[in-house]
Write an enzyme that holds these catalytic residues in place. Structure first.
Site, PDB file in Angstrom:
ATOM      1  N   CYS A 111     -40.013  13.974 -28.904  1.00 16.17           N
ATOM      2  CA  CYS A 111     -39.747  14.968 -27.850  1.00 16.17           C
ATOM      3  C   CYS A 111     -39.997  14.429 -26.445  1.00 16.17           C
ATOM      4  CB  CYS A 111     -40.578  16.226 -28.094  1.00 16.17           C
ATOM      5  SG  CYS A 111     -40.153  17.034 -29.631  1.00 16.17           S
ATOM      6  N   HIS A 234     -41.055  20.272 -21.403  1.00 19.91           N
ATOM      7  CA  HIS A 234     -40.438  20.224 -22.734  1.00 19.91           C
ATOM      8  C   HIS A 234     -40.612  21.600 -23.375  1.00 19.91           C
ATOM      9  CE1 HIS A 234     -39.356  19.355 -26.732  1.00 19.91           C
ATOM     10  NE2 HIS A 234     -40.583  19.370 -27.205  1.00 19.91           N
ATOM     11  N   ASN A 264     -36.745  24.500 -29.751  1.00 16.83           N
ATOM     12  CA  ASN A 264     -37.122  23.124 -29.396  1.00 16.83           C
ATOM     13  C   ASN A 264     -35.964  22.189 -29.736  1.00 16.83           C
ATOM     14  OD1 ASN A 264     -38.223  20.570 -29.195  1.00 16.83           O
ATOM     15  ND2 ASN A 264     -40.110  21.057 -30.291  1.00 16.83           N
TER      16      ASN A 264
HETATM   17  N1  COA Z   1     -43.279  33.227 -40.144  1.00 11.83           N
HETATM   18  C1  COA Z   1     -44.345  33.928 -40.554  1.00 11.83           C
HETATM   19  N2  COA Z   1     -45.541  33.356 -40.786  1.00 11.83           N
HETATM   20  C2  COA Z   1     -45.650  32.031 -40.604  1.00 11.83           C
HETATM   21  C3  COA Z   1     -44.557  31.234 -40.190  1.00 11.83           C
HETATM   22  C4  COA Z   1     -43.331  31.880 -39.974  1.00 11.83           C
HETATM   23  N3  COA Z   1     -42.235  31.226 -39.562  1.00 11.83           N
HETATM   24  N4  COA Z   1     -44.973  29.953 -40.103  1.00 11.83           N
HETATM   25  C5  COA Z   1     -46.264  29.935 -40.436  1.00 11.83           C
HETATM   26  N5  COA Z   1     -46.675  31.180 -40.746  1.00 11.83           N
HETATM   27  C6  COA Z   1     -47.999  31.626 -41.153  1.00 11.83           C
HETATM   28  C7  COA Z   1     -48.833  30.523 -41.755  1.00 11.83           C
HETATM   29  O1  COA Z   1     -48.531  30.369 -43.130  1.00 11.83           O
HETATM   30  C8  COA Z   1     -50.230  31.036 -41.541  1.00 11.83           C
HETATM   31  O2  COA Z   1     -50.523  31.972 -42.535  1.00 11.83           O
HETATM   32  P1  COA Z   1     -52.014  32.078 -43.178  1.00 11.83           P
HETATM   33  O3  COA Z   1     -52.907  32.456 -42.029  1.00 11.83           O
HETATM   34  O4  COA Z   1     -51.846  33.133 -44.196  1.00 11.83           O
HETATM   35  O5  COA Z   1     -52.279  30.702 -43.714  1.00 11.83           O
HETATM   36  C9  COA Z   1     -50.149  31.784 -40.213  1.00 11.83           C
HETATM   37  O6  COA Z   1     -48.734  32.036 -40.002  1.00 11.83           O
HETATM   38  C10 COA Z   1     -50.704  31.032 -39.033  1.00 11.83           C
HETATM   39  O7  COA Z   1     -50.212  29.710 -39.044  1.00 11.83           O
HETATM   40  P2  COA Z   1     -50.561  28.668 -37.922  1.00 11.83           P
HETATM   41  O8  COA Z   1     -49.852  27.381 -38.216  1.00 11.83           O
HETATM   42  O9  COA Z   1     -52.039  28.612 -37.711  1.00 11.83           O
HETATM   43  O10 COA Z   1     -49.900  29.397 -36.657  1.00 11.83           O
HETATM   44  P3  COA Z   1     -49.943  29.017 -35.144  1.00 11.83           P
HETATM   45  O11 COA Z   1     -50.393  30.154 -34.335  1.00 11.83           O
HETATM   46  O12 COA Z   1     -50.585  27.691 -34.895  1.00 11.83           O
HETATM   47  O13 COA Z   1     -48.389  28.854 -34.800  1.00 11.83           O
HETATM   48  C11 COA Z   1     -46.817  27.070 -34.446  1.00 11.83           C
HETATM   49  C12 COA Z   1     -47.620  27.877 -35.463  1.00 11.83           C
HETATM   50  C13 COA Z   1     -46.076  25.981 -35.190  1.00 11.83           C
HETATM   51  C14 COA Z   1     -45.837  27.995 -33.786  1.00 11.83           C
HETATM   52  C15 COA Z   1     -47.752  26.478 -33.379  1.00 11.83           C
HETATM   53  O14 COA Z   1     -48.862  25.884 -34.005  1.00 11.83           O
HETATM   54  C16 COA Z   1     -47.085  25.449 -32.528  1.00 11.83           C
HETATM   55  O15 COA Z   1     -46.205  25.737 -31.749  1.00 11.83           O
HETATM   56  N6  COA Z   1     -47.552  24.190 -32.593  1.00 11.83           N
HETATM   57  C17 COA Z   1     -47.115  23.117 -31.779  1.00 11.83           C
HETATM   58  C18 COA Z   1     -45.668  22.877 -31.900  1.00 11.83           C
HETATM   59  C19 COA Z   1     -45.278  21.695 -31.112  1.00 11.83           C
HETATM   60  O16 COA Z   1     -45.580  21.633 -29.971  1.00 11.83           O
HETATM   61  N7  COA Z   1     -44.618  20.791 -31.791  1.00 11.83           N
HETATM   62  C20 COA Z   1     -44.219  19.567 -31.389  1.00 11.83           C
HETATM   63  C21 COA Z   1     -44.276  19.108 -30.058  1.00 11.83           C
HETATM   64  S1  COA Z   1     -42.682  18.609 -29.824  1.00 11.83           S
END
Ligand code: COA
Length: 307
Positions: A111, A234, A264
């Site tokens: 990214c 980004h 993204n």
């Molecule tokens: N829909 C519903 N629930 C979902 C889901 C979806 N699409 N994806 C994950 N979950 C659930 C998980 O299973 C988890 O459930 P649990 O608590 O029962 O285990 C819960 O939601 C929380 O998951 P978590 O991964 O802790 O959520 P989060 O608040 O961290 O959000 C992201 C997830 C991916 C949106 C976030 O972490 C993020 O944006 N991370 C960085 C992304 C990034 O910058 N990537 C690359 C840089 S390019």
């Protein structure tokens, strides 16, 4: 000699996949996706569309807006993690599509790829090696997604953005900053042709790293937060974008946000957002703009420029 942006272009596939559409593909909800990421929809390319075809369309627009000819371009750099094939490079395919006789190569920094590409291009211009460089960020992430993994498939989209960086006596790029730290490579990678991400761990490192990057960029140039007119980050997650804006004491009105519409698009996200804000008149001549990105590797970087 400075490097100045003289034209921008963007291309998004027509086909839109909304969060509601995703509800019938994986166990997710529109509310969850909007609340955790800010994403409402993403653009998904047709099977016949490739990274190079999208890159070519964005480039044609950038060249037109720069009011130059294809023959004026003396280097092509494509930032992508989803090349059409291992080789030839996507840049060589674009070069052929546009009938440009210039060196061409790809850059892979996930990214952060577009920031790496701008940094490389800026150095080619500063050394006097090039006058007009076509820089493209293009991605077909829909090919890399596991459409049964709700934790990743809701986050990404396809598209391409391009700009022309040109040698100019007026100030353009003020500074570029690129970094990498391979110790985190297993938090976000592609295995068996699919993206795997430990989302919440990536999130924490991204927010901390981007905060330090803002300090580094301002200190290097003896600038203050309020010297910056626009932040073009980004577009991975609206919560990460808001944290960066807060660090700069900026309101969201000074931040170009496309993550709601594009999701993204990896290396394409910054040039697509930049192009949108130039076209709709938000980013104006002489304004100071900070571009910043974070991605797999981990890689991260920024470009500070006067438009
Ligand atoms: N829909 C519903 N629930 C979902 C889901 C979806 N699409 N994806 C994950 N979950 C659930 C998980 O299973 C988890 O459930 P649990 O608590 O029962 O285990 C819960 O939601 C929380 O998951 P978590 O991964 O802790 O959520 P989060 O608040 O961290 O959000 C992201 C997830 C991916 C949106 C976030 O972490 C993020 O944006 N991370 C960085 C992304 C990034 O910058 N990537 C690359 C840089 S390019």
């Amino acid at each position: 000699m400075y490097s100045k942006i003289i034209g921008t272009g963007g291309y998004l596939p027509n086909k839109i996949l909304t969060n509601k559409d995703l509800e019938s593909i994986v166990d997710t909800t529109d509310d969850w996706i909007v609340e955790r990421t800010g994403i409402k929809q993403r653009h998904i390319s047709e099977p016949s569309e490739t990274t190079s075809s999208m890159a070519t369309k964005a480039s044609i627009e950038a060249i037109k807006n720069a009011k130059i000819n294809n023959s004026d371009i003396d280097l092509i750099i494509v930032a992508t993690t989803t090349p059409d094939m291992v080789f030839p490079s996507t840049a060589c395919i674009v070069q052929n599509n546009l009938n440009i006789k210039a060196p061409a190569f790809d850059v892979q920094a996930a990214c952060t790829g577009f920031i790496y590409a701008m940094s490389i291009a800026d150095n080619f211009i500063k050394t006097g090696s090039c006058k007009n460089i076509l820089i493209i960020g293009a991605e077909k992430y829909s090919n890399l997604l596991d459409w049964s993994d709700r934790s990743t498939c809701v986050l990404f989209g396809d598209g391409a953005g391009a700009l022309i960086l040109s040698a100019n006596s007026e100030e353009g790029i003020i500074s570029t900053h690129i970094h990498a730290d391979g110790q985190y490579n297993n938090l976000l990678d592609v295995k068996d042709d699919h993206i795997r991400m430990k989302g919440n761990e990536v999130f924490k490192v991204a927010v901390n790293t981007l905060s330090k990057l803002v300090d580094e960029t301002l200190e290097k140039n003896n600038m203050k937060k309020n010297d910056i007119d626009w932040l073009v980050p980004h577009q991975a997650n609206l919560r990460i974008i808001k944290a960066a804006a807060k660090k700069l004491s900026m309101s969201l009105d000074q931040v170009v946000v496309t993550v709601d519409d594009h999701a993204n698009t990896s290396a394409a996200s910054i040039p697509l957002a930049f192009d949108q804000a130039v076209r709709d008149g938000r980013i104006k001549n002489d304004q100071v703009v900070l571009l910043e990105a974070f991605g797999s590797g981990f890689t991260w970087g920024s470009v500070l420029l006067r438009y």
